[in-house]
Design a protein around this motif. Structure first.
Motif, PDB file in Angstrom:
ATOM      1  N   VAL A  97       5.895   2.364   7.769  1.00 36.48           N
ATOM      2  CA  VAL A  97       5.241   1.828   6.569  1.00 36.48           C
ATOM      3  C   VAL A  97       6.109   0.705   6.008  1.00 36.48           C
ATOM      4  O   VAL A  97       7.300   0.902   5.782  1.00 36.48           O
ATOM      5  CB  VAL A  97       5.057   2.939   5.499  1.00 36.48           C
ATOM      6  N   PRO A  98       5.541  -0.486   5.770  1.00 32.73           N
ATOM      7  CA  PRO A  98       6.384  -1.647   5.480  1.00 32.73           C
ATOM      8  C   PRO A  98       7.108  -1.647   4.146  1.00 32.73           C
ATOM      9  O   PRO A  98       8.190  -2.200   4.032  1.00 32.73           O
ATOM     10  CB  PRO A  98       5.401  -2.819   5.564  1.00 32.73           C
ATOM     11  N   ASN A  99       6.523  -1.037   3.092  1.00 34.08           N
ATOM     12  CA  ASN A  99       7.130  -1.184   1.772  1.00 34.08           C
ATOM     13  C   ASN A  99       6.644  -0.095   0.812  1.00 34.08           C
ATOM     14  O   ASN A  99       5.774   0.714   1.152  1.00 34.08           O
ATOM     15  CB  ASN A  99       6.838  -2.577   1.198  1.00 34.08           C
ATOM     16  N   PHE A 100       7.195  -0.112  -0.395  1.00 36.50           N
ATOM     17  CA  PHE A 100       6.910   0.909  -1.399  1.00 36.50           C
ATOM     18  C   PHE A 100       5.424   1.006  -1.721  1.00 36.50           C
ATOM     19  O   PHE A 100       4.853   2.099  -1.729  1.00 36.50           O
ATOM     20  CB  PHE A 100       7.711   0.596  -2.679  1.00 36.50           C
ATOM     21  N   ASN A 101       4.794  -0.109  -2.011  1.00 26.80           N
ATOM     22  CA  ASN A 101       3.395  -0.060  -2.442  1.00 26.80           C
ATOM     23  C   ASN A 101       2.473   0.424  -1.332  1.00 26.80           C
ATOM     24  O   ASN A 101       1.485   1.116  -1.592  1.00 26.80           O
ATOM     25  CB  ASN A 101       2.968  -1.431  -2.966  1.00 26.80           C
ATOM     26  N   THR A 102       2.792   0.083  -0.085  1.00 30.60           N
ATOM     27  CA  THR A 102       1.996   0.619   1.020  1.00 30.60           C
ATOM     28  C   THR A 102       2.240   2.117   1.177  1.00 30.60           C
ATOM     29  O   THR A 102       1.321   2.873   1.513  1.00 30.60           O
ATOM     30  CB  THR A 102       2.327  -0.125   2.331  1.00 30.60           C
ATOM     31  N   LYS A 103       3.474   2.548   0.925  1.00 26.38           N
ATOM     32  CA  LYS A 103       3.754   3.992   0.952  1.00 26.38           C
ATOM     33  C   LYS A 103       2.924   4.731  -0.096  1.00 26.38           C
ATOM     34  O   LYS A 103       2.401   5.821   0.165  1.00 26.38           O
ATOM     35  CB  LYS A 103       5.254   4.250   0.711  1.00 26.38           C
ATOM     36  N   ILE A 104       2.792   4.139  -1.284  1.00 22.25           N
ATOM     37  CA  ILE A 104       1.942   4.743  -2.331  1.00 22.25           C
ATOM     38  C   ILE A 104       0.501   4.852  -1.837  1.00 22.25           C
ATOM     39  O   ILE A 104      -0.154   5.895  -1.990  1.00 22.25           O
ATOM     40  CB  ILE A 104       2.011   3.910  -3.632  1.00 22.25           C
TER      41      ILE A 104
END
Length: 448
Positions: free
Chosen positions: A223-230
């Motif tokens: 998963v590339p970043n925090f917001n995509t993880k959310i």
């Protein structure tokens, strides 16, 4: 198959065990019983979820003899306030038919109230090192009748910077005592404290993880970043009804609050958040709400990965990969406990690849990536820490595992009596290591 009745426990303890519906000891309970009963010092390597608390309580309660004094006969030291509360509850379950007074003491509450409690007398004292040291220096806690010392989560205590308090407490205790220590990992610092303060402890070990990995399904997403993880976490919670009792792990308090705020938008009132900035009452009430099924999950830092007995966790989500590979084992060990099965889901960003590799080295197995779910939005918006593209630098502390041993070669003074598996040799694997940074961190811990 061994049963608790074969331990020949006192009738009062056996009746309490029967009330709890337990019939068969766990491996760590079976392996440690005779060692503790022998009166020798013991060092046990086992993680949370293996039944450690009963492993030391059962033989100690069998050895316990009532005396009319008001100072503790058994002292149990644990690293966190939550673990004090939990251990006191376990002691009270086993002693409900015995004349044994148990109290728990920890920081964050009025010390004068705890002084009054201690003055009223106790037989079994459970506490955190800081508060126990404070009350001992004030001559409130006295050790003249103490016969047994238990230190649980030994490595975690040292990680949290409690070495000074531990050594001060040990210096104030009578030399003639039995020491029972449990640790999830055997680190150099644990080894040094053993050398300095304990003579010839027998070592009992389970497998390196202490957790039956075959009971845990491990799923990993790139998963590339925090917001995509959310976005991915929300998708999994919306599409998987089996995610009914969830622990979401992050690495710091700020991220845990950010995740909770984001999740609250779509799952209002379903998740709590726990970290060290939350008050003691809030943390305990949130855990109680989760245990009673009023919350679907908790978002937390690694304060929840060690020592707490929360039952029936269906899923552990590593929203961020832990910065120490051992913490991964502690986290996923919250699920798949006893004979149950569980699922561990990990979100790995490019900058966390090295952390994933360290975990794979520790487990001696690869974590293969799952296909990223269709329909989950991939964000290009970065939060503050992600704008620094530098990968995490990690020291991979690992040991070569042969069979199910968990030890490296010890000093001659503390050669082990291995009751749980073949021996192991120590192996260091070097990742991208900033050694000066690590040395400075170690010095800071020692000054605490």
């Amino acid at each position: 198959m061994t049963t608790f009745e074969q331990f020949n426990l006192p009738k009062s303890v056996q009746k309490a065990i029967d009330d709890l519906g337990f019939t068969t000891p766990t491996p760590i309970q079976e392996k440690t019983f005779s060692v503790i009963m022998s009166g020798r010092d013991m060092m046990g390597i086992a993680q949370t979820g293996t039944g450690k608390t009963f492993a030391y309580l059962l033989p100690l309660l069998k050895l316990y003899k009532f005396t009319p004094t008001h100072t503790p006969k058994i002292v149990i030291l644990v690293p966190t306030r939550e673990l004090v509360v939990q251990v006191v509850e376990e002691v009270e379950k086993l002693t409900k038919y015995m004349s044994a007074r148990t109290i728990g003491i920890f920081g964050g509450v009025n010390i004068n109230t705890q002084k009054t409690t201690v003055y009223q007398g106790c037989d079994i004292l459970v506490g955190t090192p800081g508060r126990v040291m404070d009350l001992t220096l004030d001559n409130v806690i006295r050790f003249e009748d103490m016969q047994k010392l238990v230190i649980d989560e030994f490595d975690e205590m040292l990680n949290l910077g409690f070495r000074t308090q531990l050594t001060a407490i040990l210096a104030m205790m009578p030399k003639k005592r039995q020491n029972i220590l449990f640790s999830a990992t055997m680190t150099d610092e644990v080894d040094k404290v053993l050398d300095d303060y304990f003579d010839y402890p027998e070592e009992v070990t389970l497998s390196p993880s202490g957790t039956p990995l075959e009971n845990i399904t491990q799923i990993t997403y790139n998963v590339p970043n925090f917001n995509t993880k959310i976005n991915l976490l929300k998708h999994l919670l919306q599409t998987n009804e089996d995610m009914s009792r969830v622990l979401v792990f992050v690495n710091n308090k700020k991220i845990s609050d950010m995740v909770h705020e984001s999740i609250e938008e779509d799952f209002e009132g379903q998740f709590g958040v726990i970290h060290s900035n939350k008050s003691q009452n809030y943390r305990l009430s949130t855990m109680a709400e989760f245990q009673e099924g009023n919350l679907r999950g908790i978002i937390t830092t690694d304060i929840m990965a060690r020592g707490l007995d929360i039952s029936n966790i269906t899923h552990v989500v590593n929203f961020e990969m832990p910065e120490l590979p051992e913490l991964y084992m502690h986290r996923i060990g919250r699920t798949g406990r006893a004979d149950a099965t569980g699922t561990a889901i990990s979100f790995v960003s490019p900058r966390e690849e090295e952390l994933k590799f360290a975990i794979e080295i520790l487990m001696e197995m690869e974590l293969d990536y799952e296909t990223f779910p269709e329909g989950v939005a991939i964000s290009d918006k970065l939060i503050g820490p992600e704008k620094d593209r530098q990968a995490f630098k990690v020291l991979i502390k690992t040991k070569k595992i042969e069979g199910d041993g968990a030890f490296h070669e010890k000093s001659k003074k503390n050669q082990k009596v291995n009751l749980g598996g073949p021996g192991v040799t120590k192996k260091k694997t070097h990742g991208s290591v900033n050694r000066n940074m690590l040395k400075n961190q170690a010095k800071k811990r020692k000054k605490k």
